[in-house]
Design a protein around this motif. Structure first.
Motif, PDB file in Angstrom:
ATOM      1  N   LEU A  20       0.831  -1.193   0.000  1.00  0.00           N
ATOM      2  CA  LEU A  20       0.000   0.000   0.000  1.00  0.00           C
ATOM      3  C   LEU A  20       0.872   1.250   0.000  1.00  0.00           C
ATOM      4  O   LEU A  20       0.598   2.224  -0.711  1.00  0.00           O
ATOM      5  N   GLY A  21       1.946   1.223   0.780  1.00  0.00           N
ATOM      6  CA  GLY A  21       2.849   2.366   0.805  1.00  0.00           C
ATOM      7  C   GLY A  21       3.535   2.599  -0.520  1.00  0.00           C
ATOM      8  O   GLY A  21       3.838   3.739  -0.876  1.00  0.00           O
ATOM      9  N   GLU A  22       3.780   1.539  -1.270  1.00  0.00           N
ATOM     10  CA  GLU A  22       4.457   1.655  -2.558  1.00  0.00           C
ATOM     11  C   GLU A  22       3.507   2.020  -3.697  1.00  0.00           C
ATOM     12  O   GLU A  22       3.950   2.379  -4.788  1.00  0.00           O
ATOM     13  N   ALA A  23       2.195   1.898  -3.458  1.00  0.00           N
ATOM     14  CA  ALA A  23       1.221   2.130  -4.527  1.00  0.00           C
ATOM     15  C   ALA A  23       1.013   3.616  -4.769  1.00  0.00           C
ATOM     16  O   ALA A  23       1.031   4.432  -3.837  1.00  0.00           O
ATOM     17  N   ASP A  24       0.796   3.973  -6.017  1.00  0.00           N
ATOM     18  CA  ASP A  24       0.408   5.329  -6.380  1.00  0.00           C
ATOM     19  C   ASP A  24      -1.108   5.488  -6.351  1.00  0.00           C
ATOM     20  O   ASP A  24      -1.617   6.569  -6.066  1.00  0.00           O
ATOM     21  N   ARG A  25      -1.795   4.417  -6.685  1.00  0.00           N
ATOM     22  CA  ARG A  25      -3.259   4.422  -6.724  1.00  0.00           C
ATOM     23  C   ARG A  25      -3.785   3.136  -6.091  1.00  0.00           C
ATOM     24  O   ARG A  25      -3.108   2.113  -6.103  1.00  0.00           O
ATOM     25  N   VAL A  26      -5.021   3.212  -5.565  1.00  0.00           N
ATOM     26  CA  VAL A  26      -5.660   2.049  -4.957  1.00  0.00           C
ATOM     27  C   VAL A  26      -7.073   1.932  -5.506  1.00  0.00           C
ATOM     28  O   VAL A  26      -7.827   2.918  -5.538  1.00  0.00           O
ATOM     29  N   LEU A  27      -7.417   0.721  -5.937  1.00  0.00           N
ATOM     30  CA  LEU A  27      -8.792   0.406  -6.323  1.00  0.00           C
ATOM     31  C   LEU A  27      -9.340  -0.571  -5.291  1.00  0.00           C
ATOM     32  O   LEU A  27      -8.872  -1.708  -5.200  1.00  0.00           O
ATOM     33  N   VAL A  28     -10.305  -0.122  -4.493  1.00  0.00           N
ATOM     34  CA  VAL A  28     -10.963  -0.980  -3.508  1.00  0.00           C
ATOM     35  C   VAL A  28     -12.160  -1.636  -4.179  1.00  0.00           C
ATOM     36  O   VAL A  28     -13.031  -0.939  -4.711  1.00  0.00           O
ATOM     37  N   THR A  29     -12.203  -2.961  -4.186  1.00  0.00           N
ATOM     38  CA  THR A  29     -13.340  -3.677  -4.759  1.00  0.00           C
ATOM     39  C   THR A  29     -13.946  -4.564  -3.681  1.00  0.00           C
ATOM     40  O   THR A  29     -13.227  -5.104  -2.835  1.00  0.00           O
ATOM     41  N   ALA A  30     -15.263  -4.717  -3.703  1.00  0.00           N
ATOM     42  CA  ALA A  30     -15.921  -5.429  -2.607  1.00  0.00           C
ATOM     43  C   ALA A  30     -17.174  -6.123  -3.074  1.00  0.00           C
ATOM     44  O   ALA A  30     -17.947  -5.587  -3.882  1.00  0.00           O
ATOM     45  N   GLY A  31     -17.377  -7.327  -2.528  1.00  0.00           N
ATOM     46  CA  GLY A  31     -18.615  -8.070  -2.691  1.00  0.00           C
ATOM     47  C   GLY A  31     -19.377  -8.099  -1.379  1.00  0.00           C
ATOM     48  O   GLY A  31     -19.033  -7.411  -0.414  1.00  0.00           O
ATOM     49  N   SER A  32     -20.395  -8.948  -1.332  1.00  0.00           N
ATOM     50  CA  SER A  32     -21.278  -8.966  -0.167  1.00  0.00           C
ATOM     51  C   SER A  32     -20.566  -9.431   1.090  1.00  0.00           C
ATOM     52  O   SER A  32     -21.033  -9.176   2.206  1.00  0.00           O
ATOM     53  N   TRP A 109     -10.253   4.696  -5.886  1.00  0.00           N
ATOM     54  CA  TRP A 109     -11.615   4.499  -6.356  1.00  0.00           C
ATOM     55  C   TRP A 109     -12.189   3.278  -5.652  1.00  0.00           C
ATOM     56  O   TRP A 109     -11.444   2.430  -5.136  1.00  0.00           O
ATOM     57  N   VAL A 110     -13.532   3.179  -5.668  1.00  0.00           N
ATOM     58  CA  VAL A 110     -14.232   2.011  -5.120  1.00  0.00           C
ATOM     59  C   VAL A 110     -15.138   1.445  -6.205  1.00  0.00           C
ATOM     60  O   VAL A 110     -15.836   2.185  -6.898  1.00  0.00           O
ATOM     61  N   MET A 111     -15.117   0.122  -6.343  1.00  0.00           N
ATOM     62  CA  MET A 111     -16.078  -0.574  -7.199  1.00  0.00           C
ATOM     63  C   MET A 111     -16.681  -1.709  -6.373  1.00  0.00           C
ATOM     64  O   MET A 111     -15.950  -2.572  -5.875  1.00  0.00           O
ATOM     65  N   THR A 112     -17.987  -1.720  -6.207  1.00  0.00           N
ATOM     66  CA  THR A 112     -18.617  -2.702  -5.328  1.00  0.00           C
ATOM     67  C   THR A 112     -19.929  -3.192  -5.904  1.00  0.00           C
ATOM     68  O   THR A 112     -20.670  -2.440  -6.542  1.00  0.00           O
ATOM     69  N   SER A 113     -20.216  -4.464  -5.661  1.00  0.00           N
ATOM     70  CA  SER A 113     -21.514  -5.027  -6.017  1.00  0.00           C
ATOM     71  C   SER A 113     -22.546  -4.791  -4.930  1.00  0.00           C
ATOM     72  O   SER A 113     -23.724  -5.103  -5.108  1.00  0.00           O
ATOM     73  N   ASN A 114     -22.131  -4.253  -3.796  1.00  0.00           N
ATOM     74  CA  ASN A 114     -23.045  -4.009  -2.683  1.00  0.00           C
ATOM     75  C   ASN A 114     -23.916  -2.791  -2.956  1.00  0.00           C
ATOM     76  O   ASN A 114     -23.453  -1.793  -3.515  1.00  0.00           O
ATOM     77  N   VAL A 115     -25.166  -2.865  -2.524  1.00  0.00           N
ATOM     78  CA  VAL A 115     -26.144  -1.808  -2.814  1.00  0.00           C
ATOM     79  C   VAL A 115     -26.564  -1.082  -1.546  1.00  0.00           C
ATOM     80  O   VAL A 115     -27.626  -0.456  -1.508  1.00  0.00           O
ATOM     81  N   ASP A 116     -25.719  -1.149  -0.508  1.00  0.00           N
ATOM     82  CA  ASP A 116     -26.064  -0.581   0.791  1.00  0.00           C
ATOM     83  C   ASP A 116     -25.471   0.801   1.037  1.00  0.00           C
ATOM     84  O   ASP A 116     -25.728   1.416   2.076  1.00  0.00           O
ATOM     85  N   ALA A 117     -24.654   1.294   0.120  1.00  0.00           N
ATOM     86  CA  ALA A 117     -24.030   2.621   0.219  1.00  0.00           C
ATOM     87  C   ALA A 117     -23.149   2.765   1.453  1.00  0.00           C
ATOM     88  O   ALA A 117     -22.907   3.885   1.911  1.00  0.00           O
TER      89      ALA A 117
END
Length: 374
Positions: A20-32, A109-117
């Motif tokens: 994480l410290g070495e990353a320039d960007r992070v994409l958080v992805t999540a399921g249920s 950024w975040v990409m998620t299949s969850n619909v709970d906000a």
């Protein structure tokens, strides 16, 4: 049965924090699974019995009721209570707040299949969240007569005012919703069929695609994937794997108790020695085209709900990639990805434990320096 080798959680968390410290960007992805770990487990029988005593007596054993046929009064009684609990519960969620703090100083950024906000409700920027499966906070016409949606909160409040917990039904027929434009039935704006109105979510998907495409070859992307299973793999799992194949300097962290595996080509070390000759394969182009259609871009998502939740142990799987193919975009077809060096390891813990470990103080992490993957 999970037979993966599992290292110490603290060591795994140190490595992830180093990445994480070495990353320039992070994409958080999540399921249920992430929502389940945050306290919203659709398979929690005690919670189901507490919220829906009448439906539980009738045999309801899961909060997934797509395809279940109920009279309108019971149907909307269920949805009013369910959405009020999942979408409109006040107060912060500690797990999502820890994740927000973890990536706060990174472009993400975040990409998620969850619909709970839950992401937007806990400090993540709404304009940087892509929810291709919809949002419990929106309603739509079932036809739909118009490609528009509207706020579900007034509807939920009106339904709850007419809700009888003893029967599980809406007692006032006038409270049952109808489309304000054509008078037809109303449904929650989530992806359960071809009538789904996805216009509210496409702009975020386009912005995410532009963000991914804007990275140059030196940009280091870290994908943090939480609780995404195989009910709708094309929504979260497959795009993450695909990005790891096709973007340079991309690393994938997968946290999942039941399905931590990554494809073999993401774990395969780079091939040494002379290149093997390319052999002609009949219909290879057609096969690649089918693969590309199956994987698809980010906005080509499955139309069924994700039913994977995390209980008990979770495995932390980490993949590290360094090389980019010379053709195609990050979300194009799977044609001939070049082998890339990978590092894979697993750690047995629930998502909450992983989140706690990753959110540990820097002093604790620095006490035993982690070795970054090459």
């Amino acid at each position: 049965m999970n037979t993966h080798r599992v290292p110490n959680l603290t060591a795994a968390a140190r490595t992830v924090r180093t990445w994480l410290g070495e990353a320039d960007r992070v994409l958080v992805t999540a399921g249920s699974g992430l929502s389940a770990a945050a306290g919203y487990d659709y398979g929690d029988q005690e919670r189901l019995k507490e919220l829906f005593p009448a439906l539980h007596r009738m045999g309801l054993r899961s909060r997934y009721i797509v395809g279940v046929h109920l009279p309108p009064a019971l149907w909307w009684g269920y949805w009013a209570v369910h959405i009020d609990d999942i979408r409109y519960t006040p107060g912060p969620n500690p797990l999502h707040q820890r994740l927000r703090a973890l990536v706060a100083d990174k472009e993400h950024w975040v990409m998620t299949s969850n619909v709970d906000a839950l992401f937007a409700r806990n400090g993540f920027a709404p304009e940087r969240i892509f929810t291709p499966q919809g949002d419990y906070g929106r309603c739509q016409c079932t036809v739909p007569c118009l490609r528009t949606t509207w706020d579900s909160h007034p509807l939920v409040k009106g339904l709850l005012a007419a809700y009888d917990p003893a029967t599980g039904a809406i007692t006032d027929p006038a409270a049952l919703p109808h489309c304000p434009n054509c008078g037809e039935n109303v449904e929650i704006n989530v992806r359960i069929g071809p009538q789904f109105v996805d216009e509210p979510y496409l702009p975020a998907g386009n912005r995410l695609q532009e963000w991914l495409n804007s990275a140059d070859n030196g940009t280091r992307l870290l994908i943090l994937e939480f609780g995404a299973g195989f009910n709708t793999p094309d929504v979260i799992r497959t795009p993450g794997e695909h990005l790891t194949r096709h973007l340079p300097n991309t690393r994938l962290v997968r946290i999942n108790p039941s399905h931590p595996q990554t494809p073999a080509d993401l774990r395969r070390p780079p091939r040494t020695g002379p290149a093997r000759p390319v052999r002609h394969r009949p219909h290879a182009r057609r096969t690649r085209q089918r693969a590309a259609r199956r994987v698809g871009p980010l906005d080509e998502v499955a139309q069924t709900s994700n039913r994977t939740w995390l209980q008990g142990l979770a495995d932390l799987v980490v993949c590290d990639g360094r090389q980019r193919p010379t053709h195609g975009g990050p979300l194009s077809g799977l044609a001939h990805p070049r082998p890339k060096p990978r590092t894979v390891f697993e750690a047995p813990r629930c998502i909450a434990a992983v989140g706690n470990s990753l959110a540990a103080d820097d002093d604790q992490v620095a006490a035993e320096p982690a070795r970054s993957a090459a």
